[in-house]
Design a protein around this motif. Structure first.
Motif, PDB file in Angstrom:
ATOM      1  N   ASN A 137       0.969  -1.232   0.422  1.00  0.00           N
ATOM      2  CA  ASN A 137       0.093   0.252  -0.082  1.00  0.00           C
ATOM      3  C   ASN A 137       0.697   1.250   0.663  1.00  0.00           C
ATOM      4  O   ASN A 137       1.864   1.549   0.734  1.00  0.00           O
ATOM      5  CB  ASN A 137      -0.503   0.239   1.247  1.00  0.00           C
ATOM      6  CG  ASN A 137      -1.935   0.949   1.184  1.00  0.00           C
ATOM      7  OD1 ASN A 137      -1.504   1.967   0.657  1.00  0.00           O
ATOM      8  ND2 ASN A 137      -3.090   0.566   1.214  1.00  0.00           N
ATOM      9  N   MET A 138       0.672   2.021  -1.409  1.00  0.00           N
ATOM     10  CA  MET A 138       1.481   3.478  -1.303  1.00  0.00           C
ATOM     11  C   MET A 138       1.543   4.050   0.623  1.00  0.00           C
ATOM     12  O   MET A 138       1.862   5.390   0.792  1.00  0.00           O
ATOM     13  CB  MET A 138       0.878   3.724  -2.114  1.00  0.00           C
ATOM     14  CG  MET A 138       1.306   5.414  -2.668  1.00  0.00           C
ATOM     15  SD  MET A 138       0.416   6.321  -4.053  1.00  0.00           S
ATOM     16  CE  MET A 138       0.694   8.388  -3.428  1.00  0.00           C
ATOM     17  N   GLY A 139       0.269   3.763   1.499  1.00  0.00           N
ATOM     18  CA  GLY A 139       0.377   4.385   2.371  1.00  0.00           C
ATOM     19  C   GLY A 139       1.967   3.582   3.578  1.00  0.00           C
ATOM     20  O   GLY A 139       1.344   4.585   4.474  1.00  0.00           O
ATOM     21  N   PHE A 146      12.339   4.646   0.196  1.00  0.00           N
ATOM     22  CA  PHE A 146      11.750   6.022  -0.816  1.00  0.00           C
ATOM     23  C   PHE A 146      12.996   6.679  -0.930  1.00  0.00           C
ATOM     24  O   PHE A 146      13.723   7.431  -1.938  1.00  0.00           O
ATOM     25  CB  PHE A 146      10.797   6.714   0.358  1.00  0.00           C
ATOM     26  CG  PHE A 146      10.005   6.215   0.033  1.00  0.00           C
ATOM     27  CD1 PHE A 146       9.182   7.007  -1.087  1.00  0.00           C
ATOM     28  CD2 PHE A 146       8.205   6.245   0.710  1.00  0.00           C
ATOM     29  CE1 PHE A 146       8.336   6.938  -1.531  1.00  0.00           C
ATOM     30  CE2 PHE A 146       7.126   5.458   0.402  1.00  0.00           C
ATOM     31  CZ  PHE A 146       7.014   6.525  -0.446  1.00  0.00           C
ATOM     32  N   LYS A 151      11.233  10.937  -5.143  1.00  0.00           N
ATOM     33  CA  LYS A 151       9.843  11.418  -4.930  1.00  0.00           C
ATOM     34  C   LYS A 151       8.805  10.714  -6.052  1.00  0.00           C
ATOM     35  O   LYS A 151       7.731  10.225  -6.157  1.00  0.00           O
ATOM     36  CB  LYS A 151       9.533  12.918  -4.570  1.00  0.00           C
ATOM     37  CG  LYS A 151       9.860  13.810  -5.477  1.00  0.00           C
ATOM     38  CD  LYS A 151       9.535  15.110  -5.154  1.00  0.00           C
ATOM     39  CE  LYS A 151       9.433  16.423  -6.260  1.00  0.00           C
ATOM     40  NZ  LYS A 151       8.775  17.649  -5.094  1.00  0.00           N
ATOM     41  N   TYR A 152       9.663  11.361  -7.041  1.00  0.00           N
ATOM     42  CA  TYR A 152       8.811  10.573  -8.488  1.00  0.00           C
ATOM     43  C   TYR A 152       9.197   9.033  -8.663  1.00  0.00           C
ATOM     44  O   TYR A 152       9.183   7.869  -9.612  1.00  0.00           O
ATOM     45  CB  TYR A 152       9.818  10.993  -9.799  1.00  0.00           C
ATOM     46  CG  TYR A 152       9.386  12.725  -9.536  1.00  0.00           C
ATOM     47  CD1 TYR A 152       7.270  12.714  -9.023  1.00  0.00           C
ATOM     48  CD2 TYR A 152       9.902  13.577  -9.042  1.00  0.00           C
ATOM     49  CE1 TYR A 152       7.396  14.118  -9.398  1.00  0.00           C
ATOM     50  CE2 TYR A 152       9.687  15.140  -9.406  1.00  0.00           C
ATOM     51  CZ  TYR A 152       8.395  15.122  -9.229  1.00  0.00           C
ATOM     52  OH  TYR A 152       8.097  16.778  -9.782  1.00  0.00           O
ATOM     53  N   VAL A 154       7.864   6.293  -6.745  1.00  0.00           N
ATOM     54  CA  VAL A 154       6.536   5.752  -5.999  1.00  0.00           C
ATOM     55  C   VAL A 154       6.791   3.955  -6.555  1.00  0.00           C
ATOM     56  O   VAL A 154       6.348   2.957  -6.086  1.00  0.00           O
ATOM     57  CB  VAL A 154       5.344   6.349  -5.355  1.00  0.00           C
ATOM     58  CG1 VAL A 154       4.837   5.277  -4.578  1.00  0.00           C
ATOM     59  CG2 VAL A 154       6.043   7.410  -4.807  1.00  0.00           C
ATOM     60  N   GLY A 183      -2.895   2.312  -4.430  1.00  0.00           N
ATOM     61  CA  GLY A 183      -2.037   3.753  -4.215  1.00  0.00           C
ATOM     62  C   GLY A 183      -3.510   4.761  -4.374  1.00  0.00           C
ATOM     63  O   GLY A 183      -4.617   4.150  -4.401  1.00  0.00           O
ATOM     64  N   ASP A 185      -2.888   6.725  -6.140  1.00  0.00           N
ATOM     65  CA  ASP A 185      -2.958   7.713  -6.744  1.00  0.00           C
ATOM     66  C   ASP A 185      -2.553   6.655  -8.578  1.00  0.00           C
ATOM     67  O   ASP A 185      -2.143   6.142  -7.977  1.00  0.00           O
ATOM     68  CB  ASP A 185      -0.704   8.544  -6.993  1.00  0.00           C
ATOM     69  CG  ASP A 185      -0.838   8.947  -8.651  1.00  0.00           C
ATOM     70  OD1 ASP A 185      -1.240  10.133  -8.132  1.00  0.00           O
ATOM     71  OD2 ASP A 185      -0.854   8.378  -9.720  1.00  0.00           O
ATOM     72  N   ASN A 187      -2.394   6.806 -11.816  1.00  0.00           N
ATOM     73  CA  ASN A 187      -0.464   7.084 -12.647  1.00  0.00           C
ATOM     74  C   ASN A 187       0.293   6.323 -11.923  1.00  0.00           C
ATOM     75  O   ASN A 187       0.755   5.041 -12.475  1.00  0.00           O
ATOM     76  CB  ASN A 187      -0.488   8.362 -12.884  1.00  0.00           C
ATOM     77  CG  ASN A 187      -1.323   9.323 -13.732  1.00  0.00           C
ATOM     78  OD1 ASN A 187      -1.865   8.397 -14.089  1.00  0.00           O
ATOM     79  ND2 ASN A 187      -1.035  10.371 -13.054  1.00  0.00           N
ATOM     80  N   ILE A 188       0.549   5.932 -10.950  1.00  0.00           N
ATOM     81  CA  ILE A 188       1.519   5.590  -9.607  1.00  0.00           C
ATOM     82  C   ILE A 188       0.750   4.315  -9.945  1.00  0.00           C
ATOM     83  O   ILE A 188       1.799   3.209  -9.659  1.00  0.00           O
ATOM     84  CB  ILE A 188       2.164   6.139  -8.243  1.00  0.00           C
ATOM     85  CG1 ILE A 188       2.333   7.482  -7.943  1.00  0.00           C
ATOM     86  CG2 ILE A 188       1.916   5.498  -7.766  1.00  0.00           C
ATOM     87  CD1 ILE A 188       2.250   8.258  -7.275  1.00  0.00           C
ATOM     88  N   LYS A 190      -1.581   2.302 -11.768  1.00  0.00           N
ATOM     89  CA  LYS A 190      -0.677   1.732 -12.697  1.00  0.00           C
ATOM     90  C   LYS A 190       0.618   1.098 -13.288  1.00  0.00           C
ATOM     91  O   LYS A 190       0.776   0.220 -13.798  1.00  0.00           O
ATOM     92  CB  LYS A 190      -1.865   2.625 -14.146  1.00  0.00           C
ATOM     93  CG  LYS A 190      -1.535   1.328 -14.884  1.00  0.00           C
ATOM     94  CD  LYS A 190      -1.844   2.675 -16.998  1.00  0.00           C
ATOM     95  CE  LYS A 190      -1.626   1.893 -17.536  1.00  0.00           C
ATOM     96  NZ  LYS A 190      -1.930   2.332 -19.106  1.00  0.00           N
TER      97      LYS A 190
END
Lengths: 374, 374
Positions: A137-139, A146, A151-152, A154, A183, A185, A187-188, A190
């Motif tokens: 999970n992105m969270g 990281f 930061k790009y 993810v 996530g 987001d 785009n992230i 996918k």
């Protein structure tokens, strides 16, 4: 005309969750999660029954405490779909859930604390042939990753996090694995799925997490889950919006229907109307939609406003209506079979739909056509 | 944390529609079509004003008769966005619309009847620097192409149909072209876009046509338009559902927001709740959503139910709330800044959101926060 064609789907391992198989070309299944306290067996079972009715095929319950883990056996007795225990850190809850006969465990081996604890869970799963879902999970990603990817990066963090957890299980010779890479987001999310699918063949549980309130969450889930599935990736899906979980299941089915991955109910094609429209097309489409809501037959019904695209689009449908000036043409297999006055068009159209259901051997669904549309 | 990253977009020619540029990396614009009789200027202008207010950036009107074509000049005077005339077969209507100052013509040169007529339109467009959209529609394709490609070849039929119409314009040295390839089938439509984008660099107007009644049409449009855009394809979009055109515009914007292609309003991230949730998260998310509906600032607000994914997801947001037992933590830039009692959480959270708006120089949007949530 039959133009149904499903995209090429990525080949994945088959994993069995109770009676449901996911991966390896099996149908993409729809799942959800309860919102009740799991230890409250009555409320949990009641919600699961509602979800089963909405089309839920696999159900997950929060299993963060021993009381909830111990309730799983009793819940299982009263429901009809496979049950998944969602365990965060408490390895004893996982062991108890397995003992209670759960059909899948969702836990991340890297979060459990020690190799011995992971081994205990894995051995219990092996004994009972229970798969494990690793839920990235992105969270809740690792800080060191990281720092490594920036930061790009993810999607790469999500892939590498998954790889770490998978390695723990593979080192224990456990391969009955499902992965999710969620996530908020799109785009992230996918991108993470594309990366993962190019590296692994474990089946994917697809979802956009924390998608938000109902309206925006529906659109976000449809864009996110839909665009991943349309790449041929994804073996089971779960819609996460802040709302009624039955609605989550209905949205999930609609996404699959849209992509021709599953069939459920009637598909209605209807136009947005424009200055060319001479009948109350939006009203008619809404009425037809309401009247056919409970009909579970894979037929395609077109409700079109004018002769520009009407007859053509209707020819892709099993039955179509195409509006004219105070009248409408009913089109079947590309040919006009009847012309009716505006006042009669709904009644006659429904009669023709009944004929199609009969011809296509869905006669028993005729009784599910509602008589009223409000 | 800023993790916004837009997918790589296909490079296309720039086409100007009045003041709006599409293609060539310009922002993806949202358009719609009126449902009124175009010759009824008052009703048409009234609907266009509502659509402008909803965020419509280009508007199309049916122009199937001379009375409607002649109304275009008067409509243009009263509106603020570029106007497109939708012409089917009547070349004199196209010429009149151009004379009236229309900003784009949508017509298919192969349908107009003769080379001379096409040439007359093309010359008029060249004189006034007006682009032409060729609208390929799954519902009105050439029979000979269907025979050539067979029933599973619809995407190729759409591509070849577009190629034929394009050739007519290119032979007249006209290149100011926009293309649409619409179908009611998402898989076919996406495939047609991929084929087209690999062959041509004309900008694409993307839509799923006849998407159906509001609920299913929203999901179909989001899956279809979303999955095409997420391939980096598409320069302007139009949502076609049988419902209020303002809703079509709002859905279009939400699809673009989801993919980070445009920003409009607040993005709310909220979880579906589960057995771990101890606060009324769904109610809270809905209230926050309603209160922030009119705020047009690109901030991300997270409303999360528990500590599992809450703090992590909230760290991707500008401001977040994370529920606990009868209380909630307010999280800013990944750090808990306040802990409040459940009864106070909405009020305090809104105060913190106001601070964020102020810090991000969107102070003037604070007045757009609604005081009520029902």
């Amino acid at each position: 005309m039959d133009t149904h064609k499903v995209m090429t789907r990525k080949e994945t391992r088959v994993v069995k969750i109770g009676k449901i198989k996911i991966g390896g070309g099996n149908l993409v299944s729809v799942q959800s999660m309860t919102q009740t306290k799991t230890y409250d067996v009555d409320s949990t079972v009641k919600q699961i029954h509602l979800l089963e009715n909405a089309g839920c095929e696999i159900i997950r319950v929060a299993t963060s405490d021993m009381q909830s883990a111990k309730a799983i056996g009793e819940i299982k007795k009263q429901i009809h779909i496979p049950l998944v225990a969602d365990v965060q850190f408490q390895y004893l809850c996982a062991l108890e859930a397995i003992k209670q006969g759960v059909d899948k465990i969702r836990f991340n081996p890297g979060n459990i604390g020690s190799k011995e604890k992971v081994e205990a869970i894995v051995n219990a799963c092996k004994d009972k042939n229970i798969p494990i879902r690793i839920g990235i999970n992105m969270g809740s990603l690792e800080k060191d990753l990281f720092e490594k990817y920036g930061k790009y990066g993810v999607p790469r963090v999500m892939l590498e996090s998954a790889t770490r957890h998978i390695k723990i299980l593979e080192d224990l010779k456990f391969y009955d694995i499902v992965i999710s890479l969620k996530g908020s987001d799109v785009n992230i999310t996918k991108e993470a799925h594309l990366l993962f699918a190019s590296r692994f063949n474990y089946p994917l549980h697809v979802g956009i997490t924390e998608a938000g309130p109902v309206w925006s969450g529906t659109i976000k889930s449809a864009v996110g889950i839909g665009s991943i599935l349309s790449e041929g990736i994804g073996d089971t899906i779960r819609v996460s919006i802040s709302g009624d979980p039955q609605e989550q299941v209905r949205i999930g089915w609609e996404i699959l229907k849209t992509l021709k991955l599953r069939q459920k109910g009637v598909e209605i094609i209807s136009c947005p109307t424009c200055g060319r429209t001479e009948i109350d097309l939006i009203g008619l489409a809404a009425k037809v939609d309401t009247m056919l809501k409970l009909v579970d037959a894979p037929i395609k019904v077109a409700v079109m406003g004018c002769v520009v695209n009407g007859p053509g689009e209707a020819s892709f449908a099993d039955i179509g209506l195409c509006g004219g000036k105070k009248q409408a043409a009913i089109i079947k297999q590309g040919r006009v079979v009847k012309t009716v006055h505006e006042k009669e068009m709904l009644r006659v159209f429904i009669e023709e739909i009944k004929k199609v259901l009969k011809e296509k051997k869905f006669e028993k669904e005729i009784k599910n056509i509602r008589n009223k549309y409000e």
